[in-house]
Design a protein around this motif. Structure first.
Motif, PDB file in Angstrom:
ATOM      1  N   ASN A  13     -12.498  13.983   3.853  1.00  0.00           N
ATOM      2  CA  ASN A  13     -12.724  14.310   5.262  1.00  0.00           C
ATOM      3  C   ASN A  13     -12.942  15.784   5.568  1.00  0.00           C
ATOM      4  N   LEU A  14     -12.524  16.680   4.682  1.00  0.00           N
ATOM      5  CA  LEU A  14     -12.726  18.111   4.953  1.00  0.00           C
ATOM      6  C   LEU A  14     -14.205  18.464   4.901  1.00  0.00           C
ATOM      7  N   SER A  15     -14.575  19.494   5.639  1.00  0.00           N
ATOM      8  CA  SER A  15     -15.968  19.933   5.634  1.00  0.00           C
ATOM      9  C   SER A  15     -16.308  20.585   4.296  1.00  0.00           C
ATOM     10  N   LEU A  16     -17.595  20.692   4.038  1.00  0.00           N
ATOM     11  CA  LEU A  16     -18.068  21.254   2.777  1.00  0.00           C
ATOM     12  C   LEU A  16     -17.538  22.666   2.543  1.00  0.00           C
ATOM     13  N   SER A  17     -17.663  23.529   3.528  1.00  0.00           N
ATOM     14  CA  SER A  17     -17.225  24.920   3.345  1.00  0.00           C
ATOM     15  C   SER A  17     -15.717  25.014   3.118  1.00  0.00           C
ATOM     16  N   THR A  18     -14.943  24.199   3.816  1.00  0.00           N
ATOM     17  CA  THR A  18     -13.487  24.229   3.669  1.00  0.00           C
ATOM     18  C   THR A  18     -13.067  23.757   2.284  1.00  0.00           C
ATOM     19  N   ILE A  19     -13.650  22.650   1.836  1.00  0.00           N
ATOM     20  CA  ILE A  19     -13.258  22.116   0.525  1.00  0.00           C
ATOM     21  C   ILE A  19     -13.706  23.041  -0.598  1.00  0.00           C
ATOM     22  N   GLU A  20     -14.876  23.659  -0.456  1.00  0.00           N
ATOM     23  CA  GLU A  20     -15.330  24.623  -1.466  1.00  0.00           C
ATOM     24  C   GLU A  20     -14.364  25.797  -1.554  1.00  0.00           C
ATOM     25  N   GLN A  21     -13.984  26.322  -0.418  1.00  0.00           N
ATOM     26  CA  GLN A  21     -13.065  27.462  -0.385  1.00  0.00           C
ATOM     27  C   GLN A  21     -11.713  27.094  -0.994  1.00  0.00           C
ATOM     28  N   ARG A  22     -11.186  25.950  -0.632  1.00  0.00           N
ATOM     29  CA  ARG A  22      -9.857  25.553  -1.113  1.00  0.00           C
ATOM     30  C   ARG A  22      -9.857  25.249  -2.619  1.00  0.00           C
ATOM     31  N   ILE A  23     -10.898  24.606  -3.114  1.00  0.00           N
ATOM     32  CA  ILE A  23     -10.960  24.318  -4.547  1.00  0.00           C
ATOM     33  C   ILE A  23     -11.117  25.612  -5.330  1.00  0.00           C
ATOM     34  N   ALA A  42     -14.367  13.633  -7.658  1.00  0.00           N
ATOM     35  CA  ALA A  42     -14.130  12.941  -6.383  1.00  0.00           C
ATOM     36  C   ALA A  42     -15.184  13.342  -5.352  1.00  0.00           C
ATOM     37  N   LEU A  43     -15.592  14.612  -5.384  1.00  0.00           N
ATOM     38  CA  LEU A  43     -16.649  15.050  -4.459  1.00  0.00           C
ATOM     39  C   LEU A  43     -17.998  14.453  -4.845  1.00  0.00           C
ATOM     40  N   ARG A  44     -18.208  14.187  -6.148  1.00  0.00           N
ATOM     41  CA  ARG A  44     -19.431  13.489  -6.580  1.00  0.00           C
ATOM     42  C   ARG A  44     -19.434  12.069  -6.015  1.00  0.00           C
ATOM     43  N   VAL A  45     -18.264  11.437  -5.984  1.00  0.00           N
ATOM     44  CA  VAL A  45     -18.146  10.104  -5.383  1.00  0.00           C
ATOM     45  C   VAL A  45     -18.475  10.183  -3.894  1.00  0.00           C
ATOM     46  N   ARG A  46     -17.959  11.185  -3.240  1.00  0.00           N
ATOM     47  CA  ARG A  46     -18.240  11.372  -1.814  1.00  0.00           C
ATOM     48  C   ARG A  46     -19.739  11.533  -1.581  1.00  0.00           C
ATOM     49  N   TYR A  47     -20.400  12.280  -2.461  1.00  0.00           N
ATOM     50  CA  TYR A  47     -21.859  12.434  -2.371  1.00  0.00           C
ATOM     51  C   TYR A  47     -22.551  11.088  -2.556  1.00  0.00           C
ATOM     52  N   GLN A  48     -22.119  10.314  -3.535  1.00  0.00           N
ATOM     53  CA  GLN A  48     -22.738   9.017  -3.801  1.00  0.00           C
ATOM     54  C   GLN A  48     -22.522   8.035  -2.646  1.00  0.00           C
ATOM     55  N   GLU A  52     -24.737  13.726   1.800  1.00  0.00           N
ATOM     56  CA  GLU A  52     -25.814  14.439   1.110  1.00  0.00           C
ATOM     57  C   GLU A  52     -25.522  15.918   0.876  1.00  0.00           C
ATOM     58  N   GLU A  53     -24.748  16.550   1.753  1.00  0.00           N
ATOM     59  CA  GLU A  53     -24.468  17.983   1.603  1.00  0.00           C
ATOM     60  C   GLU A  53     -23.605  18.280   0.372  1.00  0.00           C
ATOM     61  N   PHE A  54     -23.025  17.245  -0.246  1.00  0.00           N
ATOM     62  CA  PHE A  54     -22.186  17.430  -1.433  1.00  0.00           C
ATOM     63  C   PHE A  54     -22.972  17.216  -2.734  1.00  0.00           C
ATOM     64  N   ALA A  55     -24.283  17.288  -2.683  1.00  0.00           N
ATOM     65  CA  ALA A  55     -25.129  17.002  -3.842  1.00  0.00           C
ATOM     66  C   ALA A  55     -24.745  17.817  -5.068  1.00  0.00           C
ATOM     67  N   ASP A  84     -26.660  16.704 -13.933  1.00  0.00           N
ATOM     68  CA  ASP A  84     -27.699  17.224 -13.033  1.00  0.00           C
ATOM     69  C   ASP A  84     -27.397  18.625 -12.507  1.00  0.00           C
ATOM     70  N   TYR A  85     -26.249  19.180 -12.811  1.00  0.00           N
ATOM     71  CA  TYR A  85     -25.926  20.555 -12.453  1.00  0.00           C
ATOM     72  C   TYR A  85     -26.610  21.555 -13.391  1.00  0.00           C
ATOM     73  N   PHE A  86     -27.092  21.070 -14.538  1.00  0.00           N
ATOM     74  CA  PHE A  86     -27.627  21.943 -15.571  1.00  0.00           C
ATOM     75  C   PHE A  86     -29.102  21.648 -15.842  1.00  0.00           C
ATOM     76  N   GLU A  87     -29.844  22.701 -16.187  1.00  0.00           N
ATOM     77  CA  GLU A  87     -31.206  22.514 -16.663  1.00  0.00           C
ATOM     78  C   GLU A  87     -31.121  22.018 -18.093  1.00  0.00           C
ATOM     79  N   SER A  88     -32.221  21.541 -18.655  1.00  0.00           N
ATOM     80  CA  SER A  88     -32.169  20.893 -19.966  1.00  0.00           C
ATOM     81  C   SER A  88     -31.658  21.826 -21.066  1.00  0.00           C
TER      82      SER A  88
END
Length: 127
Positions: A13-23, A42-48, A52-55, A84-88
Motif C-alpha cells: 500500500n505504500l507509495s513508490l517513493s516512500t517504499i523506495e526510500q524506506r528499503i 514482493a514489489l515484483r509481485v505488486r508490479y505483476q 505499473e510504476e513498480f516495473a 529484466d533489470y540487467f542487459e544481456s
C-alpha cells in the motif's frame, strides 16, 4: 528467522517513493541483502498485480546487490526474477558471479563430452 522490516500491508500500500526510500534506508542500516531481495521480490509481485510504476523498482540497488555483494542463498534462489533489470552482458556477468561452481561444472562437462560426442558421431558415420 529475522524480523521483517515491513508489514504486508505496507509493502502493498505504500507509495513508490516512500517504499523506495524506506528499503534503501533499511539496507544502509542493516546491510541485510537477503531481506532486501525478498522485499524487492514482493514489489515484483505488486508490479505483476498491476502496479505499473513498480516495473523496475530500485534498479540501482538490485544491480548493486547482485553485482557487488556476496551471493546469498536467497539471491541464488530468486535471481531469475530480476533478469529484466540487467542487459544481456550484465546478466551473463551476474550469472557467473552468483553461480561460479555451476558454471565451472557445465563448462568442464561440455569440454569432456564434446570430444566423446564427436567420436561417437564419427563411428556412426563410418559403419
Amino acid at each position: 528467522m529475522p524480523e521483517q522490516p515491513f508489514t504486508p500491508n505496507q509493502i502493498f500500500n505504500l507509495s513508490l517513493s516512500t517504499i523506495e526510500q524506506r528499503i534503501t534506508e533499511y539496507y544502509q542500516e542493516s546491510q541485510n541483502s537477503s531481506t532486501v531481495v525478498q522485499l524487492l521480490l514482493a514489489l515484483r509481485v505488486r508490479y505483476q498485480l498491476g502496479a505499473e510504476e513498480f516495473a523496475l523498482v530500485l534498479k540501482d540497488l538490485v544491480k548493486y546487490l547482485f553485482m557487488r555483494t556476496k551471493a546469498t542463498k536467497t539471491m541464488k534462489r530468486f535471481i531469475f526474477y530480476f533478469q529484466d533489470y540487467f542487459e544481456s552482458a550484465e546478466w551473463r556477468q551476474v550469472h557467473l558471479r552468483v553461480f561460479p561452481v555451476r558454471n565451472f561444472i557445465e563448462k568442464a562437462k561440455s569440454m569432456i563430452l564434446s570430444p566423446i560426442a564427436k567420436l561417437f558421431s564419427l563411428e556412426a558415420t563410418t559403419t
